[in-house]
Design a protein around this motif. Structure first.
Motif, PDB file in Angstrom:
ATOM      1  N   MET A 146       0.837  -1.043   0.089  1.00 12.12           N
ATOM      2  CA  MET A 146      -0.063  -0.129   0.093  1.00 12.12           C
ATOM      3  C   MET A 146       0.966   1.155   0.049  1.00 12.12           C
ATOM      4  O   MET A 146       0.560   2.352  -0.560  1.00 12.12           O
ATOM      5  CB  MET A 146      -1.027   0.159   1.433  1.00 12.12           C
ATOM      6  CG  MET A 146      -1.761  -1.015   1.121  1.00 12.12           C
ATOM      7  SD  MET A 146      -3.101  -1.220   2.720  1.00 12.12           S
ATOM      8  CE  MET A 146      -3.626   0.229   3.026  1.00 12.12           C
ATOM      9  N   GLN A 147       2.035   1.176   0.604  1.00  9.68           N
ATOM     10  CA  GLN A 147       2.684   2.377   0.690  1.00  9.68           C
ATOM     11  C   GLN A 147       3.583   2.600  -0.406  1.00  9.68           C
ATOM     12  O   GLN A 147       4.253   3.764  -0.478  1.00  9.68           O
ATOM     13  CB  GLN A 147       3.730   2.236   2.053  1.00  9.68           C
ATOM     14  CG  GLN A 147       2.855   2.366   3.552  1.00  9.68           C
ATOM     15  CD  GLN A 147       3.826   2.335   4.798  1.00  9.68           C
ATOM     16  OE1 GLN A 147       4.656   1.659   4.693  1.00  9.68           O
ATOM     17  NE2 GLN A 147       3.127   2.946   5.714  1.00  9.68           N
ATOM     18  N   LYS A 202       2.091   2.907  -3.332  1.00  9.01           N
ATOM     19  CA  LYS A 202       1.353   3.828  -4.122  1.00  9.01           C
ATOM     20  C   LYS A 202       1.113   5.176  -3.099  1.00  9.01           C
ATOM     21  O   LYS A 202       1.070   6.086  -3.615  1.00  9.01           O
ATOM     22  CB  LYS A 202       0.024   3.236  -4.424  1.00  9.01           C
ATOM     23  CG  LYS A 202       0.381   1.799  -5.197  1.00  9.01           C
ATOM     24  CD  LYS A 202      -1.145   1.273  -5.579  1.00  9.01           C
ATOM     25  CE  LYS A 202      -0.912  -0.078  -6.483  1.00  9.01           C
ATOM     26  NZ  LYS A 202      -2.266  -0.416  -6.681  1.00  9.01           N
ATOM     27  N   ASN A 203       0.952   4.967  -1.739  1.00  7.90           N
ATOM     28  CA  ASN A 203       0.711   5.864  -0.897  1.00  7.90           C
ATOM     29  C   ASN A 203       1.652   5.920   0.285  1.00  7.90           C
ATOM     30  O   ASN A 203       1.086   5.226   1.259  1.00  7.90           O
ATOM     31  CB  ASN A 203      -0.632   5.928  -0.398  1.00  7.90           C
ATOM     32  CG  ASN A 203      -1.172   7.105   0.430  1.00  7.90           C
ATOM     33  OD1 ASN A 203      -0.283   8.225   0.804  1.00  7.90           O
ATOM     34  ND2 ASN A 203      -2.181   7.095   0.986  1.00  7.90           N
ATOM     35  N   ASN A 209       1.637   7.459   2.911  1.00  6.41           N
ATOM     36  CA  ASN A 209       1.098   7.645   4.219  1.00  6.41           C
ATOM     37  C   ASN A 209      -0.146   6.648   4.420  1.00  6.41           C
ATOM     38  O   ASN A 209      -0.802   6.852   5.553  1.00  6.41           O
ATOM     39  CB  ASN A 209       0.460   8.891   4.186  1.00  6.41           C
ATOM     40  CG  ASN A 209       1.580  10.287   4.007  1.00  6.41           C
ATOM     41  OD1 ASN A 209       2.456  10.180   4.616  1.00  6.41           O
ATOM     42  ND2 ASN A 209       1.012  11.244   3.126  1.00  6.41           N
ATOM     43  N   ALA A 210      -0.134   5.542   3.853  1.00  7.26           N
ATOM     44  CA  ALA A 210      -1.107   4.545   3.946  1.00  7.26           C
ATOM     45  C   ALA A 210      -0.917   4.014   5.334  1.00  7.26           C
ATOM     46  O   ALA A 210       0.247   3.701   5.865  1.00  7.26           O
ATOM     47  CB  ALA A 210      -1.118   3.422   2.877  1.00  7.26           C
ATOM     48  N   LYS A 211      -1.992   3.735   5.999  1.00 10.73           N
ATOM     49  CA  LYS A 211      -1.976   2.881   7.238  1.00 10.73           C
ATOM     50  C   LYS A 211      -3.222   1.853   7.362  1.00 10.73           C
ATOM     51  O   LYS A 211      -4.199   1.907   6.544  1.00 10.73           O
ATOM     52  CB  LYS A 211      -2.323   3.797   8.425  1.00 10.73           C
ATOM     53  CG  LYS A 211      -1.488   4.937   8.723  1.00 10.73           C
ATOM     54  CD  LYS A 211      -1.484   5.914   9.817  1.00 10.73           C
ATOM     55  CE  LYS A 211      -0.494   6.953   9.958  1.00 10.73           C
ATOM     56  NZ  LYS A 211      -0.675   7.807  11.022  1.00 10.73           N
ATOM     57  N   GLY A 219      -6.679  -2.922   3.386  1.00 10.12           N
ATOM     58  CA  GLY A 219      -6.054  -2.339   4.669  1.00 10.12           C
ATOM     59  C   GLY A 219      -6.770  -2.493   5.645  1.00 10.12           C
ATOM     60  O   GLY A 219      -6.699  -1.835   7.034  1.00 10.12           O
TER      61      GLY A 219
END
Length: 231
Positions: free
Chosen positions: A51-52, A54-55, A57-59, A168
């Motif tokens: 996920m991170q 692509k982003n 800041n993804a959580k 996520g």
């Protein structure tokens, strides 16, 4: 000649020692988790890294809740959908595996897995999503370690808190909030059955919530839930 023999001996002993150390790590870590909740799993960490990419800041969405704060509807629904003999088997449901093998052979492709809840937890805690006989063998070993250290309720409690339920989204509490805006304790039978049906392919159903298969399978699990035995 002696040098060659020593070299061959080291080539055998070093891999064996490494394998033993890895198994010992798994064994002791599971023992620790009998009374301590896992903060994350191998599967969660891998998906977060994806996920991170692509982003940055993804959580992940996840909140641990104790077993008694998760709806019995959800507990029954998952057992009915994923592992009907969970309360009775010792980690591996060999009859379910045989049926899955026969079904896959008949279809000519993999349409059924036969993995138990304990096996799924073993994979999520320590392993990758890669499919190989080596990884499957390690999964079986970890499965028996889980069953050695923990009772069924503890295994199920951890599973319910770490299993993936969408992009996520991990654990019953986060899933309940994500899909229905309620706590895991408040899930009704229909909501619980629908969440259970999503488990084999949660990221797909997160974005295809109107799936006709999802609706049909939910109705089937609703009918089976009353006979699901809880640990």
């Amino acid at each position: 000649m002696k040098t060659l023999h020593r070299l061959l001996l080291w080539l055998i002993l070093v891999p064996v020692a490494l394998i033993v150390l890895v198994q010992l790590y798994f064994f002791l870590q599971i023992g620790w988790w009998v009374h301590h909740d896992p903060e994350s799993t191998s599967f969660m960490r891998h998906q977060l890294s994806v996920m991170q990419e692509k982003n940055p800041n993804a959580k992940l969405k996840q909140k641990w809740v104790p077993y008694n704060r998760i709806s019995k509807n959800l507990k029954r629904a998952i057992i009915a959908s994923e592992d009907a003999n969970f309360s009775d088997h010792e980690g591996i449901d060999w009859s379910a595996l045989e049926k899955a093998y026969e079904k896959n052979l008949k279809k000519g492709r993999v349409v059924a897995g036969g993995s138990t809840i304990t096996q799924q937890l073993a994979k999520n805690l320590f392993l990758s999503g890669d499919r190989s006989y080596l990884r499957k063998g390690q999964e079986v070993v970890i499965t028996y370690m889980l069953e050695f250290w923990m009772d069924k309720e503890r295994i199920y409690e951890i599973y319910l808190n770490v299993v993936e339920w969408g992009v996520g989204v991990y654990g019953a509490e986060a899933a309940s909030r994500h899909y229905y805006g309620v706590s895991a304790a408040q899930l009704d039978a229909v909501q619980a059955a629908r969440l259970a049906v999503m488990l084999p392919n949660p990221r797909y159903y997160d974005t295809h919530r109107g799936s006709a298969y999802l609706a049909r399978r939910t109705d089937l699990i609703l009918r089976r839930m009353s006979s699901a035995a809880l640990p």
